[in-house]
Design an enzyme around this catalytic site. Structure first.
Site, PDB file in Angstrom:
ATOM      1  N   ASP A 103      -0.722  11.138   7.458  1.00 25.79           N
ATOM      2  CA  ASP A 103      -1.985  10.406   7.533  1.00 25.79           C
ATOM      3  C   ASP A 103      -2.771  10.851   8.768  1.00 25.79           C
ATOM      4  O   ASP A 103      -3.997  10.985   8.727  1.00 25.79           O
ATOM      5  CB  ASP A 103      -1.681   8.901   7.589  1.00 25.79           C
ATOM      6  CG  ASP A 103      -2.816   8.067   7.033  1.00 25.79           C
ATOM      7  OD1 ASP A 103      -3.571   8.560   6.167  1.00 25.79           O
ATOM      8  OD2 ASP A 103      -2.944   6.909   7.465  1.00 25.79           O
ATOM      9  N   HIS A 152      -8.255  11.820   1.441  1.00 29.72           N
ATOM     10  CA  HIS A 152      -8.039  10.429   1.047  1.00 29.72           C
ATOM     11  C   HIS A 152      -8.578  10.132  -0.353  1.00 29.72           C
ATOM     12  O   HIS A 152      -8.047   9.251  -1.041  1.00 29.72           O
ATOM     13  CB  HIS A 152      -8.614   9.463   2.086  1.00 29.72           C
ATOM     14  CG  HIS A 152      -7.636   9.119   3.167  1.00 29.72           C
ATOM     15  ND1 HIS A 152      -7.423   9.934   4.241  1.00 29.72           N
ATOM     16  CD2 HIS A 152      -6.768   8.071   3.301  1.00 29.72           C
ATOM     17  CE1 HIS A 152      -6.482   9.392   5.014  1.00 29.72           C
ATOM     18  NE2 HIS A 152      -6.075   8.263   4.467  1.00 29.72           N
ATOM     19  N   HIS A 187      -5.886  11.231  -2.564  1.00 31.83           N
ATOM     20  CA  HIS A 187      -4.862  10.176  -2.520  1.00 31.83           C
ATOM     21  C   HIS A 187      -5.233   9.041  -3.475  1.00 31.83           C
ATOM     22  O   HIS A 187      -4.421   8.595  -4.281  1.00 31.83           O
ATOM     23  CB  HIS A 187      -4.716   9.625  -1.099  1.00 31.83           C
ATOM     24  CG  HIS A 187      -4.045   8.281  -1.056  1.00 31.83           C
ATOM     25  ND1 HIS A 187      -4.729   7.103  -1.297  1.00 31.83           N
ATOM     26  CD2 HIS A 187      -2.761   7.939  -0.857  1.00 31.83           C
ATOM     27  CE1 HIS A 187      -3.877   6.098  -1.249  1.00 31.83           C
ATOM     28  NE2 HIS A 187      -2.682   6.565  -0.973  1.00 31.83           N
ATOM     29  N   HIS A 203       1.719   6.056   1.114  1.00 29.39           N
ATOM     30  CA  HIS A 203       0.326   6.450   1.361  1.00 29.39           C
ATOM     31  C   HIS A 203       0.270   7.848   1.981  1.00 29.39           C
ATOM     32  O   HIS A 203      -0.388   8.742   1.471  1.00 29.39           O
ATOM     33  CB  HIS A 203      -0.318   5.409   2.289  1.00 29.39           C
ATOM     34  CG  HIS A 203      -1.696   5.765   2.754  1.00 29.39           C
ATOM     35  ND1 HIS A 203      -2.813   5.562   1.984  1.00 29.39           N
ATOM     36  CD2 HIS A 203      -2.126   6.329   3.906  1.00 29.39           C
ATOM     37  CE1 HIS A 203      -3.881   5.972   2.644  1.00 29.39           C
ATOM     38  NE2 HIS A 203      -3.490   6.448   3.820  1.00 29.39           N
TER      39      HIS A 203
HETATM   40 ZN   LIG Z   1      -4.751   7.026   5.396  1.00 35.64          ZN
END
Ligand SMILES: [Zn+2]
Length: 362
Positions: A171, A254, A257, A271
């Site tokens: 992340d 993201h 994602h 995540h």
């Molecule tokens: Zn993130």
């Protein structure tokens, strides 16, 4: 263009940092409500209470119901109001911290984040992700205020499973690639304004710390020990990634994602693990050269982070599934538009290429 930079008022990190909680909170409030799930309270509850009470802060502790849902937020808000708590302290992962932020928005007073894992950007940010009682994503809730204090105790963080720490590294890596893409495209940060040079540079520092210390830090966390590398990566995952994503803006990694969450098969992946594949996809979309992408893939493999769809749980990829992911990644509200002018075909093919490149190096 207006440029903005916002942040928590204070950040404290280190071995046994919990010991400083009381003194720091006493400067903000005379009473506090601490929330965390049962596991977290078992680990930090007594130390937090001793530090707070030892500094004259009247303390109540409440077990958190594991979802940052409207129902749970209302329940704890009512409790904070009944107690007249002047501070709300969230201890744990993203959901406990996001609940504490929402309670502060409702009840007022000070808000303190005590992350017990280094895997999310929740500790420093001024937003909550709100879920249903069943854990399904509902919406983001944006606040005017940031936490008054973020306190990261690295002796607690190394006690959590290393998978969280590794996910946080993904992340945090995304923070740099996304802030850099936004910077080059003159896109917007999370406040809808232009990113500052500070945000861009902090995001770069975040990435440098991860590359320099990531491997040894993961080994240390696996051994449950606190080293200077653990401190460096905790700072990157928590402070720099948090400041970087809000102030620098996010982009394609993201969105990919978010698109991947369409596939049931990816639900067991964290995540950060899904974001990791999003990073490689973004680098393909940017047209980065082979050596550059291979280098990022090799670093991911070294840290045991997923670089293929199969590693995320997608055993058999169908064009239909990948089209669905690509369409979702390009939804109107998605951050990919912040820095990329691409079609669903572009995103789907970039995912296929990322998957191929990753597959060659695992
Ligand atoms: Zn993130």
């Amino acid at each position: 263009m207006i440029r903005t930079f916002e942040s928590p008022a204070a950040y404290v990190q280190g071995r046994n940092a919990t010991d400083q909680l009381g003194e720091r909170v006493a400067a903000l409030a005379e009473s506090a409500l601490v929330i965390g799930d049962s596991d977290v309270l078992e680990i930090v509850g007594d130390d937090a209470e001793a530090s707070l009470e030892g500094n004259g802060v009247e303390t109540a502790i409440e077990e958190f119901g594991r979802e940052s849902s409207e129902v749970e937020i209302d329940r704890i808000t009512e409790m904070a109001e009944d107690l007249g708590a002047e501070a709300i302290i969230g201890a744990g992962g993203g959901k406990a911290l996001d609940t504490a932020k929402a309670v502060r928005e409702n009840a007022g007073g000070a808000m303190i984040s005590m992350p017990t894992i280094a895997s999310t950007d929740a500790p420093t940010s001024s937003l909550s992700v709100i879920y249903s009682e069943d854990g399904e994503f509902e919406r983001y809730w944006f606040y005017d205020d940031h936490p008054d204090l973020v306190l990261a105790d690295t002796s607690v963080i190394v006690g959590a499973p290393a998978r969280f720490f590794r996910s946080g590294i993904s992340d945090a890596m995304a923070t740099w690639f996304e802030a850099d893409a936004v910077h080059r495209a003159n896109g917007e940060n999370f406040f809808g304004d232009g990113p500052t040079h500070a945000a861009h540079r902090l995001s770069k520092l975040c990435y440098e710390l991860l590359r320099d210390h990531g491997a040894s830090a993961v080994e240390a966390v696996e051994a449950g020990i606190v080293t200077e590398s653990v401190e460096a990566v905790t700072e990157a995952n928590t402070l720099l990634s948090g400041l970087g994503f809000e102030n620098g803006g996010i982009a394609a990694a993201h969105s990919v994602h978010n698109g991947l969450t369409q596939l049931e098969a990816t639900h067991h992946a964290t995540h950060g693990e899904k974001v990791n594949f999003g990073i490689i996809t973004q680098l393909v979309l940017e047209g980065r050269d082979d050596a550059f992408i291979d280098d990022v893939i090799d670093f991911s493999v070294e840290l045991d982070l997923p670089v293929t769809l199969e590693e995320l749980g997608v055993e058999e990829q169908s064009t239909g599934d990948l089209d669905r992911v690509a369409e979702a990644a390009l939804a109107d509200e998605e951050t990919i538009h912040n820095a990329f002018d691409v079609t669903a075909d572009d995103v789907r093919d970039a995912m296929v290429a990322a998957d191929d490149l990753g597959g060659k190096r695992v």
